[in-house]
Design an enzyme around this catalytic site. Structure first.
Site, PDB file in Angstrom:
ATOM      1  N   GLU A  43       0.873  -1.181   0.000  1.00  0.00           N
ATOM      2  CA  GLU A  43       0.000   0.000   0.000  1.00  0.00           C
ATOM      3  C   GLU A  43       0.903   1.222   0.000  1.00  0.00           C
ATOM      4  O   GLU A  43       1.700   1.423   0.913  1.00  0.00           O
ATOM      5  CB  GLU A  43      -0.883  -0.019   1.265  1.00  0.00           C
ATOM      6  CG  GLU A  43      -1.739   1.225   1.421  1.00  0.00           C
ATOM      7  CD  GLU A  43      -2.479   1.255   2.763  1.00  0.00           C
ATOM      8  OE1 GLU A  43      -2.780   0.199   3.346  1.00  0.00           O
ATOM      9  OE2 GLU A  43      -2.752   2.375   3.232  1.00  0.00           O
ATOM     10  N   ARG A  47       0.868  10.324   0.470  1.00  0.00           N
ATOM     11  CA  ARG A  47       1.345  11.327   1.420  1.00  0.00           C
ATOM     12  C   ARG A  47       2.649  11.954   0.977  1.00  0.00           C
ATOM     13  O   ARG A  47       3.165  12.840   1.646  1.00  0.00           O
ATOM     14  CB  ARG A  47       1.587  10.688   2.791  1.00  0.00           C
ATOM     15  CG  ARG A  47       0.328  10.218   3.444  1.00  0.00           C
ATOM     16  CD  ARG A  47       0.652   9.698   4.819  1.00  0.00           C
ATOM     17  NE  ARG A  47      -0.277   8.646   5.152  1.00  0.00           N
ATOM     18  CZ  ARG A  47      -0.169   7.854   6.192  1.00  0.00           C
ATOM     19  NH1 ARG A  47       0.848   7.972   7.015  1.00  0.00           N
ATOM     20  NH2 ARG A  47      -1.067   6.917   6.404  1.00  0.00           N
ATOM     21  N   LYS A 135     -10.789  -1.456   7.190  1.00  0.00           N
ATOM     22  CA  LYS A 135      -9.597  -1.108   7.951  1.00  0.00           C
ATOM     23  C   LYS A 135     -10.097  -0.545   9.289  1.00  0.00           C
ATOM     24  O   LYS A 135     -11.104   0.186   9.301  1.00  0.00           O
ATOM     25  CB  LYS A 135      -8.814  -0.042   7.173  1.00  0.00           C
ATOM     26  CG  LYS A 135      -7.710   0.643   7.941  1.00  0.00           C
ATOM     27  CD  LYS A 135      -6.933   1.584   7.011  1.00  0.00           C
ATOM     28  CE  LYS A 135      -5.914   2.413   7.787  1.00  0.00           C
ATOM     29  NZ  LYS A 135      -4.906   3.033   6.927  1.00  0.00           N
TER      30      LYS A 135
HETATM   31  C1  3PG Z   1      -1.850   4.253   8.107  1.00  0.00           C
HETATM   32  O1  3PG Z   1      -2.005   5.198   7.361  1.00  0.00           O
HETATM   33  O2  3PG Z   1      -2.431   3.199   7.929  1.00  0.00           O
HETATM   34  C2  3PG Z   1      -0.989   4.439   9.320  1.00  0.00           C
HETATM   35  O3  3PG Z   1      -0.273   5.612   9.264  1.00  0.00           O
HETATM   36  C3  3PG Z   1      -0.104   3.302   9.643  1.00  0.00           C
HETATM   37  O4  3PG Z   1       0.069   3.316  11.002  1.00  0.00           O
HETATM   38  P1  3PG Z   1       1.438   2.911  11.671  1.00  0.00           P
HETATM   39  O5  3PG Z   1       2.476   3.846  11.139  1.00  0.00           O
HETATM   40  O6  3PG Z   1       1.213   3.060  13.158  1.00  0.00           O
HETATM   41  O7  3PG Z   1       1.730   1.484  11.292  1.00  0.00           O
END
Ligand code: 3PG
Length: 215
Positions: A43, A47, A135
């Site tokens: 994924e 960003r 999710k």
């Molecule tokens: C996302 O966008 O799914 C999160 O930023 C991932 O979260 P994590 O960095 O705590 O794994």
């Protein structure tokens, strides 16, 4: 890819690497490193400026047979972004939160997606659109495995991809739950390793995550 093919890919991957690719050159290498570690899904979050070209680079690598992976766009939060992720060659999408407009547009565009939810009510609104996999974000802050256990009780048959605050240290606690299809997280693709080009370390992190998942 169909919605059920996506859900199958996520369940076999066990862990969904959430990546913020620093530059498009790294993208294919990161996808290959993950595949070498047994994770055939990536994924790429919208960003960074490089996100769309990174998705394209991986999609082209897949088309050339250089890597076998499902490449998706993450952090998709508006209807307007859908055209560009489709153009980039993303085969699936993930949204951080629930938007009926965005989910409807994804379904219409036939882009399989995993919408984010943080409440039972949001899951119910997604279910009304025919969706049954969500999710759960930010999973750790919401209460971790105990939260998932609580919300899955009244939602039998619904599967979750908890994300946010998951790491090698606690992923097993989530994967032990029947309602959890896979876990998402950024711990497998730390920015530092992507920037330094230490791809063999990413392979190792992927392999470790897979091992916990299949234990
Ligand atoms: C996302 O966008 O799914 C999160 O930023 C991932 O979260 P994590 O960095 O705590 O794994």
């Amino acid at each position: 890819m169909t919605q059920s093919e996506l859900e199958y890919s996520l369940s076999t991957a066990v862990v969904v690497p959430v990546t913020s690719i620093p530059d498009k050159k790294a993208a294919l290498e990161v996808a290959k490193a993950l595949a070498d570690g047994g994770i055939h899904v990536i994924e790429i979050t919208l960003r960074t400026d490089a996100a769309l070209s990174a998705i394209e680079a991986v999609a082209n690598g897949v088309a050339r047979g250089e890597v076998q992976t499902a490449v998706g766009a993450g952090s998709v939060s508006t209807v307007e972004q859908i055209a560009s992720i489709r153009e980039s060659g993303a085969t699936f999408a993930v949204t951080p939160g629930f938007s009926e407009n965005v989910s409807r547009a994804m379904i219409e565009a036939e882009i399989p997606h995993i919408p984010g939810i943080a409440t039972v009510g949001e899951a119910m609104r997604g279910m009304a659109l025919g969706l049954n996999c969500f999710k759960v974000f930010p999973a750790g802050v919401l209460g971790g495995p105990a939260f998932l256990k609580a919300i899955s009780a009244p939602l039998p048959g619904i599967r979750f991809v908890p994300t946010g605050g998951i790491s090698q240290a606690n992923v097993q606690e989530y994967l032990a739950l029947d309602s959890v299809l896979a876990c998402g997280g950024s711990w497998i693709t730390p920015s530092k390793l992507m920037k330094s080009g230490d791809y063999s370390k990413i392979t190792e992190l992927a392999r470790n995550a897979r091992e916990v998942g299949s234990a």
